[in-house]
Scaffold this active site. Sequence first.
Site, PDB file in Angstrom:
ATOM      1  N   GLY A 119      64.985  84.407  49.852  1.00 46.85           N
ATOM      2  CA  GLY A 119      65.367  85.666  49.650  1.00 46.85           C
ATOM      3  C   GLY A 119      63.989  86.535  49.255  1.00 46.85           C
ATOM      4  O   GLY A 119      64.068  87.680  49.843  1.00 46.85           O
ATOM      5  N   ILE A 141      62.142  74.368  45.643  1.00 47.84           N
ATOM      6  CA  ILE A 141      62.155  72.892  45.561  1.00 47.84           C
ATOM      7  C   ILE A 141      63.352  72.302  46.542  1.00 47.84           C
ATOM      8  O   ILE A 141      63.341  71.263  46.714  1.00 47.84           O
ATOM      9  CB  ILE A 141      63.109  72.571  44.116  1.00 47.84           C
ATOM     10  CG1 ILE A 141      64.237  73.117  43.773  1.00 47.84           C
ATOM     11  CG2 ILE A 141      61.798  72.944  42.782  1.00 47.84           C
ATOM     12  CD1 ILE A 141      65.132  72.623  42.593  1.00 47.84           C
ATOM     13  N   ASP A 142      64.156  73.309  46.986  1.00 45.31           N
ATOM     14  CA  ASP A 142      65.110  72.879  48.159  1.00 45.31           C
ATOM     15  C   ASP A 142      64.633  72.556  49.312  1.00 45.31           C
ATOM     16  O   ASP A 142      65.337  71.853  50.086  1.00 45.31           O
ATOM     17  CB  ASP A 142      66.157  74.069  48.158  1.00 45.31           C
ATOM     18  CG  ASP A 142      66.669  74.561  47.077  1.00 45.31           C
ATOM     19  OD1 ASP A 142      66.809  73.919  46.013  1.00 45.31           O
ATOM     20  OD2 ASP A 142      67.275  75.726  47.131  1.00 45.31           O
ATOM     21  N   ARG A 281      80.144  57.038  35.231  1.00 41.60           N
ATOM     22  CA  ARG A 281      79.174  58.038  34.171  1.00 41.60           C
ATOM     23  C   ARG A 281      78.493  58.999  35.201  1.00 41.60           C
ATOM     24  O   ARG A 281      78.022  58.803  36.390  1.00 41.60           O
ATOM     25  CB  ARG A 281      78.141  57.522  33.517  1.00 41.60           C
ATOM     26  CG  ARG A 281      78.736  56.835  32.312  1.00 41.60           C
ATOM     27  CD  ARG A 281      79.564  57.513  31.325  1.00 41.60           C
ATOM     28  NE  ARG A 281      79.919  56.510  30.354  1.00 41.60           N
ATOM     29  CZ  ARG A 281      81.123  56.099  30.140  1.00 41.60           C
ATOM     30  NH1 ARG A 281      82.037  56.012  31.107  1.00 41.60           N
ATOM     31  NH2 ARG A 281      81.536  55.274  29.152  1.00 41.60           N
ATOM     32  N   HIS A 287      68.178  72.023  36.001  1.00 50.86           N
ATOM     33  CA  HIS A 287      66.774  72.729  35.964  1.00 50.86           C
ATOM     34  C   HIS A 287      65.535  71.804  35.587  1.00 50.86           C
ATOM     35  O   HIS A 287      64.416  72.306  35.642  1.00 50.86           O
ATOM     36  CB  HIS A 287      66.948  73.926  35.043  1.00 50.86           C
ATOM     37  CG  HIS A 287      67.779  75.081  35.715  1.00 50.86           C
ATOM     38  ND1 HIS A 287      69.217  74.865  35.797  1.00 50.86           N
ATOM     39  CD2 HIS A 287      67.556  76.171  36.389  1.00 50.86           C
ATOM     40  CE1 HIS A 287      69.680  76.307  36.436  1.00 50.86           C
ATOM     41  NE2 HIS A 287      68.590  76.769  36.723  1.00 50.86           N
TER      42      HIS A 287
END
Length: 372
Positions: A119, A141-142, A281, A287
């Site tokens: 972006g 981080i992606d 679970r 974050h």
Amino acid sequence: MRRKTKIGLLTGGGDCPGLNAVLRAVTKSALKKGWHVIGFRDGYKGLVENKFIHLRDRDVSGILVKGGTILGTNNKANPFKYVLSPYASDKFPKDLSRRAFSIFKKNGLTALVAIGGDGTLTMANRFHQMGMPIVGVPKTIDNDLSGTDITFGFDSALDVATDAVDKLHTTAESHHRILIVETMGRYAGWIALRAGIAGGGDIILIPEIPYKVGDIIQAVRKRRKRGKNFSIIVVAEGARPMGGEMTIMKKLKDSPDPVRLGGVSYRIGDILEKETGLETRVVILGHLQRGGRPTPFDRWLATGFGIKAVDLIEERKFGYMASFNNFRFSQVKISRAVGRLKKVDLRTCEVESVLRAGASFGNFLVEAKILK
Ligand code: F6P
């Protein structure tokens, strides 16, 4: 007389570990050249609203290891569609890019360093097309930005995700449970894939390989037959079932990318518990993956990117982004990095290695094709 070089920095989009390391590297090396450095507050918001701080050596000293960004960031402020204040009577977005450009000029800037992901760098490219001297630094981080083998922030997120997989192994084993760990990563599966490999996950679900619930159930049953009464599933937030959709947690009205993913692990967990009889679970890391100290690798990478950005300005290579390809720092046109997400390539040996090491992607048909 030649005007003193003055550069502006901004950090845009979601925060991640390593932003401060870039700010430090750019500032320190620019100051050494006798340049002046300012940092805009909260991404492009600071540029549109002319809010900045002067960055001197003492401002960036000691920030290398700090997570987040000392400048603040913003993943909503888009100068090309800008809402001045959500509380103002006029809430409609306006194109304030010319105003941002005139603030750049009014401050006597030689160049702007935009540190961000797709972006932020897409906007940087639009400013470059308007004539603004701008260079980019790839952050997320992606790890889904094209034009660079790796972005800073990714390794730190991976560290958190791998640590979680490690820890959940012991509790899953003790209770004979299925533990599902959900990672971030948006539409790319890099964090889940690498944390799955590094942590020895049994089933790794990524957006690039739509899963079949039946195959996941079978994979868990196969493990039980081998005496393994527990399973660790690492699932990317963007994972989706074959023929189905990603799980959207919410949509934000005022964001350039309004979709927020999350919750796919609950969808899978409920079915698995019923079908396998194993207690299940779910842990959604969220974050946590963006917070805290950058890993040594990210500090190193971010520092290299920062130095490269200064080189690009000196060489007047505007419209370029610092990149890291084939273990070397280099540069790529910003236009070639944005607008095309870098997804996990199923033809690579790391994807094959998941299967050869005994894990599953939750889709046997695709697995057979990968191994062919
Ligand atoms: O792009 C980074 C990222 O952390 C994604 O992995 C995640 O989907 C998204 O940002 C979360 O955004 P926000 O901080 O707005 O919740």
